[in-house]
Design a protein around this motif. Structure first.
Motif, PDB file in Angstrom:
ATOM      1  N   CYS A 295      16.648 -15.462  17.255  1.00  0.00           N
ATOM      2  CA  CYS A 295      16.871 -14.345  16.337  1.00  0.00           C
ATOM      3  C   CYS A 295      16.344 -13.035  16.934  1.00  0.00           C
ATOM      4  O   CYS A 295      15.319 -13.008  17.617  1.00  0.00           O
ATOM      5  N   SER A 296      17.056 -11.961  16.664  1.00  0.00           N
ATOM      6  CA  SER A 296      16.735 -10.668  17.262  1.00  0.00           C
ATOM      7  C   SER A 296      15.452 -10.083  16.683  1.00  0.00           C
ATOM      8  O   SER A 296      15.030 -10.395  15.567  1.00  0.00           O
ATOM      9  N   GLY A 297      14.824  -9.241  17.472  1.00  0.00           N
ATOM     10  CA  GLY A 297      13.591  -8.587  17.057  1.00  0.00           C
ATOM     11  C   GLY A 297      13.148  -7.627  18.138  1.00  0.00           C
ATOM     12  O   GLY A 297      13.923  -7.263  19.015  1.00  0.00           O
ATOM     13  N   GLU A 298      11.881  -7.227  18.071  1.00  0.00           N
ATOM     14  CA  GLU A 298      11.369  -6.316  19.086  1.00  0.00           C
ATOM     15  C   GLU A 298       9.885  -6.546  19.306  1.00  0.00           C
ATOM     16  O   GLU A 298       9.178  -7.095  18.450  1.00  0.00           O
ATOM     17  N   GLY A 329       9.224 -19.119  13.652  1.00  0.00           N
ATOM     18  CA  GLY A 329       8.903 -17.697  13.637  1.00  0.00           C
ATOM     19  C   GLY A 329       7.525 -17.328  14.122  1.00  0.00           C
ATOM     20  O   GLY A 329       7.176 -16.146  14.170  1.00  0.00           O
ATOM     21  N   TRP A 358       5.158  -9.528  18.125  1.00  0.00           N
ATOM     22  CA  TRP A 358       6.621  -9.554  18.017  1.00  0.00           C
ATOM     23  C   TRP A 358       6.987  -9.535  16.546  1.00  0.00           C
ATOM     24  O   TRP A 358       6.328 -10.184  15.714  1.00  0.00           O
ATOM     25  N   VAL A 359       8.036  -8.791  16.198  1.00  0.00           N
ATOM     26  CA  VAL A 359       8.511  -8.775  14.829  1.00  0.00           C
ATOM     27  C   VAL A 359      10.023  -9.024  14.830  1.00  0.00           C
ATOM     28  O   VAL A 359      10.753  -8.469  15.654  1.00  0.00           O
ATOM     29  N   PHE A 360      10.465  -9.896  13.952  1.00  0.00           N
ATOM     30  CA  PHE A 360      11.891 -10.187  13.833  1.00  0.00           C
ATOM     31  C   PHE A 360      12.582  -9.096  13.017  1.00  0.00           C
ATOM     32  O   PHE A 360      11.981  -8.495  12.109  1.00  0.00           O
ATOM     33  N   ASP A 361      13.843  -8.843  13.311  1.00  0.00           N
ATOM     34  CA  ASP A 361      14.638  -7.922  12.504  1.00  0.00           C
ATOM     35  C   ASP A 361      14.815  -8.506  11.108  1.00  0.00           C
ATOM     36  O   ASP A 361      15.005  -9.714  10.938  1.00  0.00           O
ATOM     37  N   GLU A 362      14.724  -7.645  10.103  1.00  0.00           N
ATOM     38  CA  GLU A 362      14.925  -8.123   8.733  1.00  0.00           C
ATOM     39  C   GLU A 362      16.322  -8.714   8.572  1.00  0.00           C
ATOM     40  O   GLU A 362      16.516  -9.706   7.868  1.00  0.00           O
ATOM     41  N   PRO A 364      19.034 -10.216  11.052  1.00  0.00           N
ATOM     42  CA  PRO A 364      19.319 -10.574  12.447  1.00  0.00           C
ATOM     43  C   PRO A 364      20.692 -10.067  12.876  1.00  0.00           C
ATOM     44  O   PRO A 364      21.636 -10.017  12.068  1.00  0.00           O
ATOM     45  N   ALA A 371      14.644 -19.242  14.781  1.00  0.00           N
ATOM     46  CA  ALA A 371      13.330 -18.661  15.059  1.00  0.00           C
ATOM     47  C   ALA A 371      12.433 -19.678  15.749  1.00  0.00           C
ATOM     48  O   ALA A 371      11.224 -19.485  15.856  1.00  0.00           O
TER      49      ALA A 371
END
Length: 386
Positions: A295-298, A329, A358-362, A364, A371
């Motif tokens: 899953c996407s994040g930053e 996650g 790291w934080v996942f996008d609310e 994705p 995750a």
């Protein structure tokens, strides 16, 4: 950064065997024993059967199938690290006319040189004779036998290597395997990476940085192929580490050599462009594998490693490739995927991950994501002398 990769010689898993028809002039049971050994697959049994089979072929040159039998026996011996035992078969085949040979004259020449070298003390004279034959046949169509010969010569290295010699041997193997690199990607990439890294250790030039960037790009392209094996994945990480380590080496130059800094910036820009081209094609999503993408994040906070005092005192630069795994996650593990040089920076790299956030996008980017993934995030850490 005195470190190199190995030149692979493991062949057994890739072998195909040829079951030969019965031959009236051979001693009773010789052929069936050889065929049964091949079908059984036990390397020690195959070696013993090949020695008997090859000796029978040499002893019965009048048999029309003797050349085939001699080559098959010698081939199996050389593929199983027993090529010294193939000297009689190689000698028999070398004395035949081209029309009587079951394979090309070039392959017989390589066989004879490989067997003779394997039976020798592998001193400078033997190495020189073997190299001469390999040089002359580097562009012939590769077979399992010729590949084994080139890889064996590449793998034969002293404990304290002459890096120029290591590079020459690895380049020979890489050049021969180039023709079949899409069939044997890990085998070719192993030889090519050794060729590059040995050349860099012998004389660090920008050309090696370009070469490792090209290899890294080629391996990235293989991530979409079924050929992307665990061996190739490991080489992927090693190539990343060497690319980053070379970058750290050149960026550590701070003595006013402006022409070198410009060349490095050009080389680094080229490497980044290659990588960006693959990222734009989504190579990291592992399509076709049946696995969901991560899953996407930053990254909120990157790792912050400190330069080890011992490494700084010795003037070491290098790089470590860190893999961060997630479960539901949350970070579940951290490991070193590759490092150049070994161990110098590994401990501080692992310790630095405690600063990683790291934080996942609310929402994705891909709703079909997971995750939970091993080595979900790959981070190169470079150690540059300031």
């Amino acid at each position: 950064m005195r470190q190199k990769t190995g030149c692979g010689v493991a062949l057994a898993a890739a072998l195909a065997f040829a079951v030969l028809p019965a031959m009236a002039d051979m001693p009773a049971g010789t052929i069936s024993t050889f065929n049964q050994a091949l079908q059984n697959g036990d390397a020690a049994v195959i070696v013993e059967a090949a020695k008997v089979f090859g000796a029978a072929a040499v002893a019965h040159p009048e048999d029309r199938q003797a050349p085939v039998a001699a080559f098959e026996a010698a081939n199996q011996l050389c593929l199983r690290n027993a090529c010294a035992e193939a000297v009689p078969m190689a000698g028999f085949l070398s004395g035949l006319d081209d029309a009587a040979l079951p394979v090309s004259r070039a392959e017989v020449d390589v066989l004879a040189a490989f067997a003779g070298w394997s039976a020798s003390a592998k001193d400078k004279a033997a190495d020189s004779a073997f190299r001469m034959v390999l040089d002359a046949h580097v562009n012939v169509a590769p077979s399992l036998l010729t590949i084994a010969a080139f890889e064996a010569f590449c793998a034969q290295q002293p404990d304290e290597p002459d890096w120029e010699e290591v590079a020459r041997r690895a380049t020979l193997a890489s050049s021969h395997l180039q023709q079949v690199r899409d069939i044997l990607p890990a085998r070719w990439a192993t030889a090519e990476l050794l060729s590059i890294t040995a050349a860099f250790n012998a004389d660090p030039k920008f050309e090696t940085y370009d070469r490792v960037s090209d290899l890294n790009a080629w391996i990235l392209g293989k991530r979409r192929d079924k050929a992307y094996s665990e061996n190739l994945r490991s080489l992927d990480y090693q190539t990343m580490a060497w690319s980053s380590a070379m970058s750290a080496f050149f960026r550590s130059w701070n003595d006013g050599r402006s022409k070198y800094r410009k060349k490095f910036k050009d080389a680094e820009a080229r490497a980044e462009a290659i990588k960006a081209g693959f990222e734009s094609k989504g190579w990291s999503d592992e399509p076709g594998t049946g696995r969901l993408p991560f899953c996407s994040g930053e990254v909120l906070a990157p790792p912050k490693p400190s330069y080890p005092k011992d490494a700084a005192r010795k003037g070491y630069v290098g790089a470590v490739i860190i893999g961060i795994s997630f479960k539901d996650g949350r970070i579940s593990g951290t490991n070193v995927l590759a490092a150049v040089p070994d161990q110098a920076f590994e401990r501080v790299s692992i310790d630095s991950v405690e600063h990683f956030r790291w934080v996942f996008d609310e929402t994705p980017k891909d709703p079909e994501c997971t995750a939970t993934k091993e080595n979900a995030i790959i981070i190169p850490l470079e150690y540059v002398m300031q």
